[in-house]
Design an enzyme around this catalytic site. Sequence first.
Site, PDB file in Angstrom:
ATOM      1  N   HIS A 152       3.417  39.429  25.895  1.00 31.29           N
ATOM      2  CA  HIS A 152       3.704  37.992  25.897  1.00 31.29           C
ATOM      3  C   HIS A 152       2.424  37.162  25.816  1.00 31.29           C
ATOM      4  CE1 HIS A 152       4.662  34.267  28.370  1.00 31.29           C
ATOM      5  NE2 HIS A 152       5.246  34.073  27.209  1.00 31.29           N
TER       6      HIS A 152
ATOM      7  N   GLU B 165       1.313  37.096  22.316  1.00 32.00           N
ATOM      8  CA  GLU B 165       2.136  36.144  21.551  1.00 32.00           C
ATOM      9  C   GLU B 165       1.542  34.738  21.638  1.00 32.00           C
ATOM     10  OE1 GLU B 165       5.573  33.292  22.479  1.00 32.00           O
ATOM     11  OE2 GLU B 165       6.106  35.300  23.170  1.00 32.00           O
ATOM     12  N   HIS B 166       1.119  34.330  22.834  1.00 32.86           N
ATOM     13  CA  HIS B 166       0.460  33.028  22.986  1.00 32.86           C
ATOM     14  C   HIS B 166      -0.825  32.962  22.163  1.00 32.86           C
ATOM     15  CE1 HIS B 166       2.342  30.826  26.550  1.00 32.86           C
ATOM     16  NE2 HIS B 166       3.126  31.878  26.358  1.00 32.86           N
TER      17      HIS B 166
ATOM     18  N   GLU C  92       3.313  29.338  33.752  1.00 34.38           N
ATOM     19  CA  GLU C  92       4.654  29.573  33.223  1.00 34.38           C
ATOM     20  C   GLU C  92       5.431  30.523  34.123  1.00 34.38           C
ATOM     21  OE1 GLU C  92       6.529  31.970  29.448  1.00 34.38           O
ATOM     22  OE2 GLU C  92       4.666  30.861  29.137  1.00 34.38           O
TER      23      GLU C  92
END
Length: 473
Positions: A84, A87-88, A164
């Site tokens: 993840h 992905e950022h 997040e």
Amino acid sequence: MRFHDRIIPLARRRTAKLAVLTAISVLAGLPGSPDALAAIHEFTLGNGLRLIVKEDHRSPVVVSQIWYKAGSIDEFNGTTGVAHVLEHMMFKGTRKVPGGEFSRRIAAAGGRENAFTSRDYTVYFQQLQKSRLPLAMELEADRMRNLVLTEEEFSKEIRVVMEERRLRTDDQPRALLYEKMVASALQAHPYRRPVIGWMNDLENMNVADARAWYDRWYAPNNAVLVVVGDVDPAQVFALAQKYYGPIKPRSLLPLGRRKPQAEPPQIGIKRITVKAPAQLPYLVMGYHAPVLRDPAADWEPYALEMLAGVLDGNESARLNRQLVREQRIASSASAGYDSTGRGPGMFYLNGIPSEGKTVADLEAGLRAEVEKLVQEGIAEEELARIKAQIVASEIFQLDSMSNQAMQIGQLESIGLSHRDIDTMLKKLQAVTAEQVREVARKYLQDDGLTVAVLDPQPLEHKPPFATPPGMRH
């Protein structure tokens, strides 16, 4: 953040994936349906990239999605969440396209783009006017191999990811409950780790971890490119060859040859309690269940799909009718099942007890409904109604090119094929009432059950939710 589906509690997804496939096949066969809906073309580039093109000529729009067959299932302890995080970082730029420029160029072309990470794969997608497909392909192919990863950008983005996690999991009691429940239900399989990662791993992650993940998995021979829209397949292939063709493949194992990661059988009920600030208690009951491996030979996943529909397919389904409206044990009660995935599956029952009732009352009520189904079965008329409702409730999704592409990409990225859809439809339609009863008896039993209870603590007064810079939806 870009949307990643596994942060959302799994049991909230009442609609079965196979039901969507049902709708696709049914609509394609209806009188007057556009023939283009069934026009699917497959290509494989010399570097191993799979290209699947589905024609849909209803509007001059195209959806382009690149699916990498790497998700949190492929991570190691100590670097959970790296899929993840990468992905950022994919939006931080290449030598040709500086940070932030990818999104600006897509927006300037009148398009929209996003990405998400799941347990099984990572996906990047754009939707644009069909003439701008070359732009999407050029930008996406560039960052497949030319991403620039710097310590400075990583140090900024990892803070965004940590915030997040706090906002979407740590400060969300039900999301936290699901995370703890899955970690308890699974003993060994990587699915026990959250997609967003454990906070300690995020705090100690560095840019080298992200670079290692990128170098290992981001390659044409580990990706599927899905294009749906008002396009000519031959022209799409030519564009893919132009932009993706020069990228060299990497040495990595395909899905079918990666090391098996089997979950040991559970041999007794597990119970956990999670204390967190919340207004109401919450109950989740998770049962180990199989997922679809052989669409032609399997039958249990299809029956489990029907079981979820019988219990919670609509407002008049059994759980809502009995526990919420008639007995008033629950203010809400639902069921969910994930039928597809690279790892093990789970069947969920969950709910909120009514005022004056306890989670023990709700658990007893849910158990009673399961036992009633096992003992008495279901009528063929009820099953036929559920099948019809599943199809009817999903037909509208075919209006979305994105959903069509998602169905193709998901199947292709977990080791199945879009060519299985017809078989899956026939098997789903062939489910019998006795098969539904049998899977309830076999899988909804205590030896494979984990019960998680949210024990609400006094609410803290916090400032309103604010999305951190860099978090995307």
